[in-house]
Design a protein around this motif. Sequence first.
Motif, PDB file in Angstrom:
ATOM      1  N   SER A  81     -48.398  -9.654  35.055  1.00  0.00           N
ATOM      2  CA  SER A  81     -49.367 -10.123  34.067  1.00  0.00           C
ATOM      3  C   SER A  81     -49.631 -11.597  34.320  1.00  0.00           C
ATOM      4  O   SER A  81     -48.714 -12.409  34.281  1.00  0.00           O
ATOM      5  CB  SER A  81     -48.810  -9.952  32.644  1.00  0.00           C
ATOM      6  OG  SER A  81     -48.484  -8.613  32.384  1.00  0.00           O
ATOM      7  N   GLU A 106     -45.956  -8.614  22.594  1.00  0.00           N
ATOM      8  CA  GLU A 106     -46.718  -7.370  22.614  1.00  0.00           C
ATOM      9  C   GLU A 106     -46.895  -6.959  24.063  1.00  0.00           C
ATOM     10  O   GLU A 106     -47.346  -7.746  24.891  1.00  0.00           O
ATOM     11  CB  GLU A 106     -48.072  -7.565  21.936  1.00  0.00           C
ATOM     12  CG  GLU A 106     -47.947  -7.858  20.448  1.00  0.00           C
ATOM     13  CD  GLU A 106     -49.310  -8.001  19.787  1.00  0.00           C
ATOM     14  OE1 GLU A 106     -50.267  -7.330  20.232  1.00  0.00           O
ATOM     15  OE2 GLU A 106     -49.407  -8.789  18.843  1.00  0.00           O
ATOM     16  N   TRP A 107     -46.503  -5.716  24.364  1.00  0.00           N
ATOM     17  CA  TRP A 107     -46.560  -5.229  25.729  1.00  0.00           C
ATOM     18  C   TRP A 107     -46.798  -3.729  25.739  1.00  0.00           C
ATOM     19  O   TRP A 107     -46.653  -3.053  24.727  1.00  0.00           O
ATOM     20  CB  TRP A 107     -45.271  -5.578  26.487  1.00  0.00           C
ATOM     21  CG  TRP A 107     -44.004  -5.161  25.799  1.00  0.00           C
ATOM     22  CD1 TRP A 107     -43.311  -5.859  24.854  1.00  0.00           C
ATOM     23  CD2 TRP A 107     -43.294  -3.935  25.970  1.00  0.00           C
ATOM     24  NE1 TRP A 107     -42.210  -5.150  24.438  1.00  0.00           N
ATOM     25  CE2 TRP A 107     -42.179  -3.971  25.115  1.00  0.00           C
ATOM     26  CE3 TRP A 107     -43.487  -2.822  26.777  1.00  0.00           C
ATOM     27  CZ2 TRP A 107     -41.268  -2.924  25.035  1.00  0.00           C
ATOM     28  CZ3 TRP A 107     -42.579  -1.775  26.707  1.00  0.00           C
ATOM     29  CH2 TRP A 107     -41.482  -1.840  25.839  1.00  0.00           C
ATOM     30  N   SER A 108     -47.164  -3.229  26.896  1.00  0.00           N
ATOM     31  CA  SER A 108     -47.353  -1.792  27.075  1.00  0.00           C
ATOM     32  C   SER A 108     -46.791  -1.410  28.438  1.00  0.00           C
ATOM     33  O   SER A 108     -46.524  -2.272  29.275  1.00  0.00           O
ATOM     34  CB  SER A 108     -48.837  -1.428  26.993  1.00  0.00           C
ATOM     35  OG  SER A 108     -49.557  -2.086  28.018  1.00  0.00           O
ATOM     36  N   THR A 109     -46.612  -0.111  28.629  1.00  0.00           N
ATOM     37  CA  THR A 109     -46.135   0.374  29.923  1.00  0.00           C
ATOM     38  C   THR A 109     -47.166   1.299  30.537  1.00  0.00           C
ATOM     39  O   THR A 109     -47.926   1.966  29.825  1.00  0.00           O
ATOM     40  CB  THR A 109     -44.796   1.139  29.808  1.00  0.00           C
ATOM     41  OG1 THR A 109     -45.005   2.300  29.014  1.00  0.00           O
ATOM     42  CG2 THR A 109     -43.722   0.282  29.201  1.00  0.00           C
ATOM     43  N   THR A 110     -47.169   1.344  31.844  1.00  0.00           N
ATOM     44  CA  THR A 110     -48.010   2.300  32.551  1.00  0.00           C
ATOM     45  C   THR A 110     -47.204   3.578  32.759  1.00  0.00           C
ATOM     46  O   THR A 110     -45.990   3.607  32.548  1.00  0.00           O
ATOM     47  CB  THR A 110     -48.451   1.737  33.911  1.00  0.00           C
ATOM     48  OG1 THR A 110     -47.294   1.610  34.748  1.00  0.00           O
ATOM     49  CG2 THR A 110     -49.153   0.398  33.766  1.00  0.00           C
ATOM     50  N   GLU A 111     -47.871   4.601  33.200  1.00  0.00           N
ATOM     51  CA  GLU A 111     -47.194   5.872  33.456  1.00  0.00           C
ATOM     52  C   GLU A 111     -46.066   5.706  34.473  1.00  0.00           C
ATOM     53  O   GLU A 111     -45.026   6.347  34.380  1.00  0.00           O
ATOM     54  CB  GLU A 111     -48.206   6.895  33.967  1.00  0.00           C
ATOM     55  CG  GLU A 111     -47.668   8.299  34.065  1.00  0.00           C
ATOM     56  CD  GLU A 111     -48.749   9.285  34.428  1.00  0.00           C
ATOM     57  OE1 GLU A 111     -48.565   9.989  35.436  1.00  0.00           O
ATOM     58  OE2 GLU A 111     -49.762   9.329  33.710  1.00  0.00           O
ATOM     59  N   VAL A 115     -44.479  -2.790  33.163  1.00  0.00           N
ATOM     60  CA  VAL A 115     -44.637  -3.387  31.834  1.00  0.00           C
ATOM     61  C   VAL A 115     -45.651  -4.512  31.945  1.00  0.00           C
ATOM     62  O   VAL A 115     -45.534  -5.392  32.810  1.00  0.00           O
ATOM     63  CB  VAL A 115     -43.289  -3.931  31.300  1.00  0.00           C
ATOM     64  CG1 VAL A 115     -43.475  -4.717  30.019  1.00  0.00           C
ATOM     65  CG2 VAL A 115     -42.311  -2.773  31.079  1.00  0.00           C
ATOM     66  N   GLU A 118     -49.643  -7.870  26.624  1.00  0.00           N
ATOM     67  CA  GLU A 118     -50.956  -7.838  25.990  1.00  0.00           C
ATOM     68  C   GLU A 118     -51.563  -9.239  26.006  1.00  0.00           C
ATOM     69  O   GLU A 118     -50.855 -10.233  25.881  1.00  0.00           O
ATOM     70  CB  GLU A 118     -50.842  -7.328  24.555  1.00  0.00           C
ATOM     71  CG  GLU A 118     -50.336  -5.901  24.449  1.00  0.00           C
ATOM     72  CD  GLU A 118     -51.250  -4.881  25.108  1.00  0.00           C
ATOM     73  OE1 GLU A 118     -52.490  -5.019  25.008  1.00  0.00           O
ATOM     74  OE2 GLU A 118     -50.723  -3.944  25.744  1.00  0.00           O
ATOM     75  N   SER A 123     -53.992  -8.008  34.468  1.00  0.00           N
ATOM     76  CA  SER A 123     -52.842  -7.105  34.421  1.00  0.00           C
ATOM     77  C   SER A 123     -52.867  -6.250  35.680  1.00  0.00           C
ATOM     78  O   SER A 123     -53.850  -5.546  35.935  1.00  0.00           O
ATOM     79  CB  SER A 123     -52.915  -6.207  33.190  1.00  0.00           C
ATOM     80  OG  SER A 123     -52.887  -6.988  32.017  1.00  0.00           O
ATOM     81  N   ASP A 125     -50.786  -3.422  38.036  1.00  0.00           N
ATOM     82  CA  ASP A 125     -49.746  -2.405  38.187  1.00  0.00           C
ATOM     83  C   ASP A 125     -49.492  -2.306  39.685  1.00  0.00           C
ATOM     84  O   ASP A 125     -50.380  -1.919  40.447  1.00  0.00           O
ATOM     85  CB  ASP A 125     -50.255  -1.087  37.611  1.00  0.00           C
ATOM     86  CG  ASP A 125     -49.249   0.037  37.672  1.00  0.00           C
ATOM     87  OD1 ASP A 125     -48.179  -0.122  38.291  1.00  0.00           O
ATOM     88  OD2 ASP A 125     -49.544   1.110  37.108  1.00  0.00           O
TER      89      ASP A 125
END
Length: 167
Positions: A81, A106-111, A115, A118, A123, A125
């Motif tokens: 990020s 605040e964060w999200s994960t990919t499949e 990580v 936000e 961003s 991957d």
Amino acid sequence: MKAIPLTDTGAIFDSRILRNAFGCFPSGVTAICAMIDGEPSGMAASSFVAVSLDPPLILVCIQNSSATWRKLRNVPRIGVSVLGEEHDRACSQLAAKSGDRFEKLEWSTTEGGAVLLEGAAVSLDCSVVEEIAAGDHQLVLLRIEEFKFQPTVNPLVHGSRFRKLAI
């Protein structure tokens, strides 16, 4: 300006002084993160560069002494990020040696387990392509598998301290 010799001619080399000199050059700041055993793990890195469009490659520099990189280096996907100017607290947390590095972030994960923070300017991957030994660091070449960006988010810039870009 006093020149500081970097030879072995009797002058004492002080890496702290060289670090201060490197701090005169501003660079963007990234969060390098992935899921490990169901928990987010990550770190901050300010040595980041775009390498190639075809194939899509980036490079980050990681200290050999990094315990976090020893955990991250073997995961299938790593999130990179490019932090926005509002991420100064997040950067400090991710650079800390102890404590919960993800507290109140605040964060999200990919499949694939990357990580991503936000609000990042970019961003990415990624997957690890190669590590190259370079003194007290590893040059880590990463292939971008997927990405998104927010052109309205100004990047966080680090030199000797955090800075914001004037536009």
